[in-house]
Structure formats: C-alpha cells, structure tokens
Design an enzyme around this catalytic site. Structure first.
Site, PDB file in Angstrom:
ATOM      1  N   SER A   6      55.257  38.907  45.338  1.00 45.76           N
ATOM      2  CA  SER A   6      55.789  38.375  44.077  1.00 45.76           C
ATOM      3  C   SER A   6      57.290  38.060  44.116  1.00 45.76           C
ATOM      4  O   SER A   6      57.702  37.004  43.626  1.00 45.76           O
ATOM      5  CB  SER A   6      55.477  39.327  42.922  1.00 45.76           C
ATOM      6  N   LYS A  55      48.405  48.444  33.757  1.00 43.01           N
ATOM      7  CA  LYS A  55      47.983  47.282  32.975  1.00 43.01           C
ATOM      8  C   LYS A  55      47.380  47.661  31.617  1.00 43.01           C
ATOM      9  O   LYS A  55      47.680  47.039  30.611  1.00 43.01           O
ATOM     10  CB  LYS A  55      47.023  46.412  33.797  1.00 43.01           C
ATOM     11  N   GLU A  67      46.414  36.386  23.200  1.00 40.39           N
ATOM     12  CA  GLU A  67      44.958  36.458  23.000  1.00 40.39           C
ATOM     13  C   GLU A  67      44.252  37.067  24.217  1.00 40.39           C
ATOM     14  O   GLU A  67      43.355  37.894  24.075  1.00 40.39           O
ATOM     15  CB  GLU A  67      44.457  35.031  22.745  1.00 40.39           C
ATOM     16  N   ASP A  91      45.829  36.740  34.155  1.00 40.93           N
ATOM     17  CA  ASP A  91      44.793  36.777  35.202  1.00 40.93           C
ATOM     18  C   ASP A  91      43.794  35.634  35.052  1.00 40.93           C
ATOM     19  O   ASP A  91      43.547  34.873  35.991  1.00 40.93           O
ATOM     20  CB  ASP A  91      44.019  38.111  35.155  1.00 40.93           C
ATOM     21  N   ALA A 116      32.430  43.182  40.075  1.00 47.71           N
ATOM     22  CA  ALA A 116      32.503  43.375  38.619  1.00 47.71           C
ATOM     23  C   ALA A 116      33.695  44.259  38.274  1.00 47.71           C
ATOM     24  O   ALA A 116      33.689  44.971  37.280  1.00 47.71           O
ATOM     25  CB  ALA A 116      31.205  43.999  38.117  1.00 47.71           C
ATOM     26  N   GLY A 117      34.746  44.203  39.103  1.00 49.53           N
ATOM     27  CA  GLY A 117      35.947  45.008  38.859  1.00 49.53           C
ATOM     28  C   GLY A 117      36.918  44.257  37.942  1.00 49.53           C
ATOM     29  O   GLY A 117      36.525  43.322  37.232  1.00 49.53           O
ATOM     30  N   GLY A 118      38.185  44.652  38.015  1.00 52.59           N
ATOM     31  CA  GLY A 118      39.196  44.071  37.127  1.00 52.59           C
ATOM     32  C   GLY A 118      39.340  42.564  37.298  1.00 52.59           C
ATOM     33  O   GLY A 118      39.406  41.818  36.305  1.00 52.59           O
ATOM     34  N   ALA A 119      39.373  42.086  38.541  1.00 57.68           N
ATOM     35  CA  ALA A 119      39.561  40.649  38.777  1.00 57.68           C
ATOM     36  C   ALA A 119      38.333  39.866  38.299  1.00 57.68           C
ATOM     37  O   ALA A 119      38.459  38.830  37.644  1.00 57.68           O
ATOM     38  CB  ALA A 119      39.803  40.401  40.265  1.00 57.68           C
ATOM     39  N   TYR A 210      43.831  36.858  49.548  1.00 60.58           N
ATOM     40  CA  TYR A 210      44.799  35.990  50.241  1.00 60.58           C
ATOM     41  C   TYR A 210      45.375  36.688  51.477  1.00 60.58           C
ATOM     42  O   TYR A 210      46.283  36.178  52.119  1.00 60.58           O
ATOM     43  CB  TYR A 210      45.925  35.533  49.293  1.00 60.58           C
ATOM     44  N   GLY A 231      42.840  33.082  47.776  1.00 61.88           N
ATOM     45  CA  GLY A 231      43.444  33.654  46.572  1.00 61.88           C
ATOM     46  C   GLY A 231      44.866  33.197  46.280  1.00 61.88           C
ATOM     47  O   GLY A 231      45.429  33.548  45.241  1.00 61.88           O
TER      48      GLY A 231
HETATM   49  P1  NAP Z   1      38.459  46.500  41.692  1.00 60.25           P
HETATM   50  O1  NAP Z   1      38.647  46.536  40.218  1.00 60.25           O
HETATM   51  O2  NAP Z   1      38.657  47.744  42.468  1.00 60.25           O
HETATM   52  O3  NAP Z   1      36.966  45.956  41.975  1.00 60.25           O
HETATM   53  C1  NAP Z   1      36.476  45.920  43.289  1.00 60.25           C
HETATM   54  C2  NAP Z   1      35.105  45.262  43.297  1.00 60.25           C
HETATM   55  O4  NAP Z   1      34.684  45.168  44.669  1.00 60.25           O
HETATM   56  C3  NAP Z   1      34.048  46.056  42.553  1.00 60.25           C
HETATM   57  O5  NAP Z   1      33.117  45.187  41.992  1.00 60.25           O
HETATM   58  C4  NAP Z   1      33.401  46.874  43.689  1.00 60.25           C
HETATM   59  O6  NAP Z   1      32.052  47.226  43.430  1.00 60.25           O
HETATM   60  C5  NAP Z   1      33.439  45.864  44.816  1.00 60.25           C
HETATM   61  N1  NAP Z   1      33.393  46.526  46.120  1.00 60.25           N
HETATM   62  C6  NAP Z   1      34.371  47.245  46.707  1.00 60.25           C
HETATM   63  N2  NAP Z   1      33.953  47.711  47.912  1.00 60.25           N
HETATM   64  C7  NAP Z   1      32.684  47.267  48.075  1.00 60.25           C
HETATM   65  C8  NAP Z   1      31.711  47.408  49.116  1.00 60.25           C
HETATM   66  N3  NAP Z   1      31.970  48.116  50.236  1.00 60.25           N
HETATM   67  N4  NAP Z   1      30.507  46.795  48.963  1.00 60.25           N
HETATM   68  C9  NAP Z   1      30.229  46.090  47.836  1.00 60.25           C
HETATM   69  N5  NAP Z   1      31.123  45.920  46.809  1.00 60.25           N
HETATM   70  C10 NAP Z   1      32.324  46.506  46.936  1.00 60.25           C
HETATM   71  O7  NAP Z   1      39.408  45.429  42.373  1.00 60.25           O
HETATM   72  P2  NAP Z   1      39.972  44.067  41.707  1.00 60.25           P
HETATM   73  O8  NAP Z   1      41.299  44.342  41.099  1.00 60.25           O
HETATM   74  O9  NAP Z   1      38.914  43.478  40.876  1.00 60.25           O
HETATM   75  O10 NAP Z   1      40.254  43.176  43.016  1.00 60.25           O
HETATM   76  C11 NAP Z   1      39.180  42.639  43.767  1.00 60.25           C
HETATM   77  C12 NAP Z   1      39.709  41.674  44.824  1.00 60.25           C
HETATM   78  O11 NAP Z   1      40.369  40.573  44.208  1.00 60.25           O
HETATM   79  C13 NAP Z   1      40.737  42.312  45.776  1.00 60.25           C
HETATM   80  O12 NAP Z   1      40.477  41.864  47.070  1.00 60.25           O
HETATM   81  C14 NAP Z   1      42.068  41.768  45.284  1.00 60.25           C
HETATM   82  O13 NAP Z   1      43.009  41.647  46.324  1.00 60.25           O
HETATM   83  C15 NAP Z   1      41.655  40.394  44.794  1.00 60.25           C
HETATM   84  N6  NAP Z   1      42.577  39.880  43.764  1.00 60.25           N
HETATM   85  C16 NAP Z   1      43.322  38.772  44.049  1.00 60.25           C
HETATM   86  C17 NAP Z   1      44.212  38.264  43.104  1.00 60.25           C
HETATM   87  C18 NAP Z   1      45.027  37.054  43.441  1.00 60.25           C
HETATM   88  O14 NAP Z   1      46.068  36.841  42.810  1.00 60.25           O
HETATM   89  N7  NAP Z   1      44.580  36.204  44.339  1.00 60.25           N
HETATM   90  C19 NAP Z   1      44.329  38.878  41.862  1.00 60.25           C
HETATM   91  C20 NAP Z   1      43.540  40.025  41.591  1.00 60.25           C
HETATM   92  C21 NAP Z   1      42.675  40.522  42.549  1.00 60.25           C
HETATM   93  P3  NAP Z   1      31.660  48.579  42.618  1.00 60.25           P
HETATM   94  O15 NAP Z   1      31.709  48.229  41.170  1.00 60.25           O
HETATM   95  O16 NAP Z   1      30.314  48.887  43.112  1.00 60.25           O
HETATM   96  O17 NAP Z   1      32.678  49.618  43.006  1.00 60.25           O
END
Ligand code: NAP
Length: 268
Positions: A6, A55, A67, A91, A116-119, A210, A231
């Site tokens: 950043s 966050k 919003e 986001d 289904a995480g934060g992103a 990325y 990304g």
């Molecule tokens: P998060 O909230 O921790 O969610 C992770 C997700 O990945 C969950 O759905 C998790 O499944 C799944 N997962 C993790 N390990 C796994 C495995 N071994 N097998 C199957 N599923 C698995 O993370 P997040 O914040 O959403 O981020 C996710 C990705 O997006 C990261 O790689 C991050 O770097 C990327 N990202 C990029 C940007 C950008 O600006 N380009 C912004 C945000 C995020 P479960 O629900 O089963 O745990």
C-alpha cells in the site's frame, strides 16, 4: 503488514497526482485501536486504511459510515475531517471497478465464487447489488457458504468444495472468481484444478491473489484460452478509491494505473 504494497501504491499515486500527502505503514495492535484513533485526532492525520483485525472493530467508533461499510459491517478506509471520523468500505466497489476495467460485465452474469470468507463476502454482496444473475458460492466449510448466501438467497446458492461440486458450479457460470487463499504464496494449492475444464469456452477467470502475480489456477485457465485477471487490479482500484476519499479528488485510473504497475514491477 510491514510488507504491505500500500505505501508504494499510494505514494506513487500521490507523486503522479502532485498531492501533498505521505502514506506510511503503522502497525496497531488490537488493544491499541482507541489510542490510535486519539492519535489520528490529535496529530491531524487525513485518514488511514485498516486491515484485520480492525475492520469490524472500527465500526462503532465512526461518526459516519458509507452504504457499503454499513452493508459489510466493516470499515477499511477512514477519513478524519472536521473533527469527525467517516468510515468507508472499498472492498466491493474496488472489485466492481476492477471487473469493469477488464471488460467483465456484472449485470445479468452468472458467477461462481470459490470461498466464503471476508473477500468473498465483499465481492458477492457487490455483485448482487450490481445485478448479477446468479452467484454460486463453493466453500470447504458449509456453514460459512450458507451464512453468505443467506444475505440474498434469491440470487445466491451454496455448494461444497469436492471436485464434482466445483466442476458442476464451473459448468453453469460465466465467470469464475477465486476468493480463497489457495494458490497464494505460503498457502496450500488446490488439490486438483480439473474443475477448470468444466468452464464454458472463453469464461473469464479472476483470482484475488496477487502474490504470486500468476497462480496455478490462472496458468491452467490461461492455457485453455480463458481470459485471466489477478488480484492487482482490485488492490490498485481499492487504493484509488481510498485516495479519492482522503484527498477528496477524482482520480482517472488510466493515468495512475500504468505508473503504479511500473513501480510495483521495479520493487519486485
Ligand atoms: P478469509 O476470510 O480467511 O477466507 C479464506 C477463504 O479461503 C475461506 O472461504 C476458506 O474456507 C478458504 N480456504 C482457506 N484454506 C482453504 C483450503 N485449504 N481449502 C479450501 N478452502 C480454503 O480470507 P479473505 O480475507 O477472504 O482472503 C481470501 C483471499 O483473497 C486471500 O488470498 C487474500 O490475499 C485475497 N484478497 C485479495 C485482495 C486484493 O486486493 N487483491 C483483497 C482481499 C483479499 P473455510 O470457510 O472453509 O475456512
């Protein structure tokens, strides 16, 4: 966090646009959040970006929320203006801009999301808001996928993460988006990428990762003629949105994007 891209992205944009700001990384522990907000107030910072674990924790301290911050229950950009804290969440909007930049339409499009995480949550809710036809959420933990789908069950459905389930979800989508950590440096890889074979011909494949710039998923999809996006467009579009809030200017992405990419390349 100290390895965050950043500062480089923001300071490059600040230089290109001739703005009078400096963007620095500031580690803030969970228990230091209130003291940090007091520092912003007394030292007159224009604002800051926040990442996990802050966050959600920031929400109750904001005087105003946009919003999307209200929708996601999370804030990633905070502006301090005239004695008030305004919380934004960039986001989803950053991702929508990234798709537009890559000529991927949202309205009427069927998406398959891995994760289904934060992103995934930010991406899915923005896609729903902008008129996606359907979103299939594939996730390892069923309850996480079901909780996400519950936000808009009329356009979202949940499925599991077996090879068969991934292939079936890929078969009935127009765009595939990886929102898991799988393929990221330091994380596990997909057990099999055979689900890529089930995608319709020419369906775009987006990976939110990325680091590396090209994941194994992107390599496999690209080899089969699918347009691929990593990304970086999301990362940079989010930074543009944040700087627009901090400096209250409109930024032409076409002007700053190549300069930021060049700066990131040079820093590799
Ligand atoms: P998060 O909230 O921790 O969610 C992770 C997700 O990945 C969950 O759905 C998790 O499944 C799944 N997962 C993790 N390990 C796994 C495995 N071994 N097998 C199957 N599923 C698995 O993370 P997040 O914040 O959403 O981020 C996710 C990705 O997006 C990261 O790689 C991050 O770097 C990327 N990202 C990029 C940007 C950008 O600006 N380009 C912004 C945000 C995020 P479960 O629900 O089963 O745990």
């Amino acid at each position: 966090m100290l390895h965050s891209k950043s500062p480089l992205i923001h300071n490059t944009m600040i230089e290109v646009l001739g703005l009078d700001y400096d963007y620095v990384c500031q580690p803030v522990k969970r228990e230091e959040l209130v003291a940090w907000l007091e520092r912003v107030r007394t030292e007159g910072w224009a604002g800051f970006n926040a990442t996990m674990p802050h966050k959600q924790a920031l929400v109750p301290y904001m005087d105003e929320l946009d919003e999307d911050a209200r929708l996601y229950g999370a804030v990633n950009t905070v502006c301090y203006r005239n004695g008030t804290f305004c919380g934004f969440n960039t986001d989803g909007a950053g991702f929508a801009r990234a798709l537009t930049m890559c000529s991927i339409p949202i309205q009427g499009t069927r998406f398959t999301l891995l994760g289904a995480g934060g992103a995934a949550r930010a991406v899915a809710l923005k896609l729903v808001q902008q008129g996606a036809a359907h979103i299939t959420v594939c996730n390892r933990t069923a309850e996480h996928a079901l909780a996400l789908v519950a936000h808009a069950p009329q356009v979202m459905s949940a499925t599991g993460f077996s090879s068969e389930e991934l292939a079936a979800a890929c078969n009935r989508c127009d765009v595939l988006i990886n929102c898991t950590n799988l393929g990221m440096v330091g994380s596990a890889e997909f057990e099999s990428l055979d689900f890529v074979d089930a995608l319709p011909k020419g369906a775009p494949v987006c990976d939110l990762i990325y680091h590396p710039l090209e994941t194994a998923l992107m390599t496999r999809a690209g080899a089969q003629g699918h347009p691929v996006m990593n990304g970086l467009p999301l990362l940079i579009q989010q930074a543009i949105l944040a700087l627009e809030h901090f400096a209250q200017v409109e930024i032409d992405a076409k002007t700053v994007f190549p300069k930021v990419c060049a700066a990131l390349d040079a820093a590799q």
